[in-house]
Enzyme design. Structure first.
Site, short mmCIF file in Angstrom:
data_model
loop_
_atom_site.label_atom_id
_atom_site.label_comp_id
_atom_site.label_asym_id
_atom_site.label_seq_id
_atom_site.Cartn_x
_atom_site.Cartn_y
_atom_site.Cartn_z
N CYS A 46 0.65 -1.12 0.13
CA CYS A 46 -0.12 0.15 0.11
C CYS A 46 0.90 1.30 0.04
CB CYS A 46 -0.90 -0.16 1.21
SG CYS A 46 -1.66 1.46 1.70
N HIS A 47 0.39 2.47 -0.22
CA HIS A 47 0.96 3.59 -0.32
C HIS A 47 1.85 4.16 1.00
CE1 HIS A 47 0.14 4.91 -4.49
NE2 HIS A 47 -1.02 4.36 -4.20
N THR A 48 1.27 3.76 1.91
CA THR A 48 1.79 3.88 3.31
C THR A 48 3.02 3.35 3.43
OG1 THR A 48 -0.40 4.32 4.08
CG2 THR A 48 1.40 4.68 5.78
N HIS A 68 1.49 -3.58 5.99
CA HIS A 68 0.09 -3.47 6.99
C HIS A 68 -0.98 -3.80 6.42
CE1 HIS A 68 0.10 0.01 4.66
NE2 HIS A 68 -1.19 0.42 4.81
N GLU A 69 -1.06 -4.83 5.33
CA GLU A 69 -2.43 -5.22 4.79
C GLU A 69 -2.23 -6.73 4.58
OE1 GLU A 69 -4.60 -2.54 1.45
OE2 GLU A 69 -3.24 -3.90 0.53
N CYS A 98 -8.75 -1.93 21.69
CA CYS A 98 -8.40 -2.30 23.20
C CYS A 98 -9.68 -2.52 23.80
CB CYS A 98 -7.56 -1.53 23.66
SG CYS A 98 -8.39 0.09 24.41
N CYS A 101 -10.13 2.04 26.09
CA CYS A 101 -9.69 3.43 26.06
C CYS A 101 -10.99 4.21 25.79
CB CYS A 101 -8.57 3.91 25.26
SG CYS A 101 -8.93 3.67 23.45
N CYS A 104 -12.22 3.85 22.38
CA CYS A 104 -12.86 2.70 21.99
C CYS A 104 -14.33 2.59 22.78
CB CYS A 104 -12.15 1.45 22.77
SG CYS A 104 -10.75 0.88 21.48
N CYS A 112 -8.21 4.16 18.38
CA CYS A 112 -7.82 3.68 19.50
C CYS A 112 -6.59 4.04 20.10
CB CYS A 112 -7.84 2.03 19.63
SG CYS A 112 -7.32 1.33 21.11
N ARG A 116 -0.87 3.52 20.59
CA ARG A 116 -0.24 4.29 19.89
C ARG A 116 1.20 4.88 19.77
NH1 ARG A 116 0.37 6.74 16.55
NH2 ARG A 116 0.67 9.05 15.89
N CYS A 175 -6.98 -2.94 4.95
CA CYS A 175 -6.49 -1.40 4.68
C CYS A 175 -7.21 -0.81 3.46
CB CYS A 175 -5.03 -1.23 4.34
SG CYS A 175 -4.84 0.52 4.18
N ARG A 369 -4.08 -3.25 -6.76
CA ARG A 369 -3.38 -4.03 -5.64
C ARG A 369 -2.52 -4.98 -6.34
NH1 ARG A 369 -3.69 -0.07 -2.77
NH2 ARG A 369 -4.35 0.22 -0.59
N1 APR Z 1 -6.63 14.73 -10.04
C1 APR Z 1 -7.30 13.42 -10.09
N2 APR Z 1 -6.68 12.28 -9.82
C2 APR Z 1 -5.32 12.15 -9.43
C3 APR Z 1 -4.84 13.10 -9.36
C4 APR Z 1 -5.35 14.50 -9.49
N3 APR Z 1 -4.64 15.63 -9.22
N4 APR Z 1 -3.29 12.80 -8.96
C5 APR Z 1 -3.71 11.62 -8.91
N5 APR Z 1 -4.65 10.89 -9.50
C6 APR Z 1 -5.18 9.57 -9.58
C7 APR Z 1 -4.11 8.83 -10.11
O1 APR Z 1 -4.60 8.71 -11.41
C8 APR Z 1 -4.82 7.41 -9.49
O2 APR Z 1 -5.85 6.57 -10.23
O3 APR Z 1 -5.63 9.13 -8.09
C9 APR Z 1 -5.57 7.66 -8.12
C10 APR Z 1 -4.96 7.19 -6.85
O4 APR Z 1 -4.89 6.14 -6.66
P1 APR Z 1 -3.69 5.11 -6.05
O5 APR Z 1 -2.52 5.77 -6.37
O6 APR Z 1 -3.83 3.60 -6.66
O7 APR Z 1 -3.87 5.28 -4.60
P2 APR Z 1 -4.88 4.26 -3.68
O8 APR Z 1 -4.27 3.11 -3.24
O9 APR Z 1 -6.38 4.20 -4.06
O10 APR Z 1 -4.73 5.26 -2.20
C11 APR Z 1 -5.34 6.72 -2.58
O11 APR Z 1 -5.24 6.99 -0.16
O12 APR Z 1 -3.95 5.29 1.39
C12 APR Z 1 -4.18 6.59 0.74
O13 APR Z 1 -1.86 7.49 0.61
C13 APR Z 1 -2.76 6.88 -0.02
O14 APR Z 1 -3.29 8.97 -0.60
C14 APR Z 1 -3.33 7.99 -1.06
C15 APR Z 1 -4.66 7.44 -1.39
ZN ZN Z 2 -8.83 1.52 22.49
#
Ligand code: APR
Ligand code: ZN
Length: 374
Positions: A46-48, A68-69, A98, A101, A104, A112, A116, A175, A369
């Protein structure tokens, strides 16, 4: 039996920022009091994870085992653990529950606060790590560290799920999918007939669309600069589309498409400019905008206060507002009942040794994904 023993297994270790993950042997100590050791079978990327690996997270600590997924099976439990036992199918949770807290006990939030501080420092609640590699201590990540064949997490961070569910699919409920789906159902509480706009058609945005469709939203407008996303987004519920690069004014276009503005908008990109657009595309008097995307550290949002005075509402949620241990098992059941889509989010699968390619695919925007099988 491995119970009570240190387990040697493979993990993808992030030794330092901006370096590819290194697949190597890690020693995983037995679970201590209140802890659970899990054999991870599959994990999403994932992005994080990338955000931390790329050094953007000011609190990022190295060396660390990211991820984390995940989904896996309980290998053993520490003293006092009652909610899961060896052999249970589980999903690790980056927002624990938990039950005790202030957070929760409140029905108003799923955050929660109990562990943290230590989770943020990359250690177990007792302040230590269970991972060692090359004789060095390796930190935990988001209380999960699913990029390892075995991991140890707090009992508060484990959801026991149906053992009939395929873990290489339902790991994604740990996630992205739950985050988007819950933002529509819980945070916005979208009602039927609504007009909504979803900014960003990645896994999170498409899960939002899925929730809005389930609630009977009328217009579900997918907003993305990558038009390749549009066709696929239809199966998740998007029925109109807007490419911001092809219109002069994104906000004005959305207001026109919805006869005055959207009832709900969702920002699933993590860009403060689109967050502002999402708010301002809301209908005067009642439109609500939900921030889900994670903006870079230090970024700030802005709008004219008049936007709020005239009834627009700005909100946000983490993990879709789901109280994690209560909700993830139910989300898995909803998937098994055919109500929640999960398989459709898996674009690629890779073995652990190719986990860096999963990051490449994410950066290239090619994958909703990629599921890594351990
Ligand atoms: N305007 C419109 N669409 C955009 C722009 C923009 N300026 N910039 C990026 N996008 C589109 C991308 O083309 C892509 O399809 O946003 C989408 C983002 O999708 P992913 O990169 O696959 O991200 P995703 O896993 O869905 O997570 C989205 O949530 O978890 C957070 O940090 C993560 O910020 C991210 C968001
Ligand atoms: Zn808690």
């Amino acid at each position: 039996a491995t119970q009570g023993q240190v387990i040697k297994c493979k993990a993808a270790i992030a030794w330092e920022k901006l370096k590819p993950l290194s697949i190597e042997e890690v020693e995983v100590a037995p679970p201590q009091k209140g802890e659970v050791r899990i054999k991870i079978l599959a994990t999403g990327v994932c992005h994080t994870d990338a955000y931390t690996l790329d050094g953007h997270d000011p609190e990022g600590i190295f060396p660390v085992i990211l991820g984390h997924e995940g989904g896996g099976i309980v290998e053993s439990v520490g003293e006092g653990v009652t909610s899961v036992k060896e052999g249970d199918h589980v999903i690790p949770l980056y927002i624990p529950q938990c039950y005790d807290c202030k957070f929760c006990k409140s029905p108003k939030t799923n955050l929660c606060g109990r562990i943290r501080a230590t989770q943020g420092k990359g250690v177990m609640p007792d302040g230590t790590s269970r991972f060692t590699a090359r004789g060095q201590k390796i930190f935990h990540f988001m209380g999960c560290s699913s990029f390892s064949e075995y991991t140890v997490v707090s009992e508060m961070s484990v959801a026991k799920v149906s053992d009939k569910a395929p873990l290489d699919k339902v790991c994604l409920l740990g996630c992205g999918i739950s985050t988007g789906y819950g933002a529509a159902l819980n945070t916005a509480n979208v009602e039927d007939g609504s007009n909504v706009a979803v900014f960003g058609l990645g896994a999170v945005g498409l899960a939002v669309a899925m929730g809005c469709k389930e609630r009977g939203a009328k217009k579900i407008i997918g907003v993305d600069i990558n038009e390749d996303k549009f066709e696929m987004a239809k199966q998740f519920g998007c029925n109109e589309f807007l490419n911001p690069l092809k219109v002069e004014d994104t906000v004005a276009s959305l207001i026109e498409m919805t006869d005055g503005g959207c009832d709900y908008t969702f920002e699933c990109i993590g860009n403060v400019k689109t967050m502002r657009q999402a708010l301002e595309a809301c209908h005067k008097g009642w439109g609500q905008s939900v921030i889900i995307g994670v903006a870079a550290a230090g970024q700030e949002i802005s709008t004219r206060p008049f936007q709020l005075v005239t009834g627009r509402v700005w909100k946000g949620s983490a993990f879709g507002g789901w109280k994690s241990r209560d909700s993830v098992p139910k989300l898995v059941d909803s998937y098994m009942d055919g109500k929640v889509m999960v398989d459709e989010f898996v674009t690629f699968t890779k073995p652990l040794v190719e986990i860096n390619e999963a990051f490449d695919l994410m950066h290239q925007g090619k994958a909703l994904r990629t599921v890594v099988n351990m």
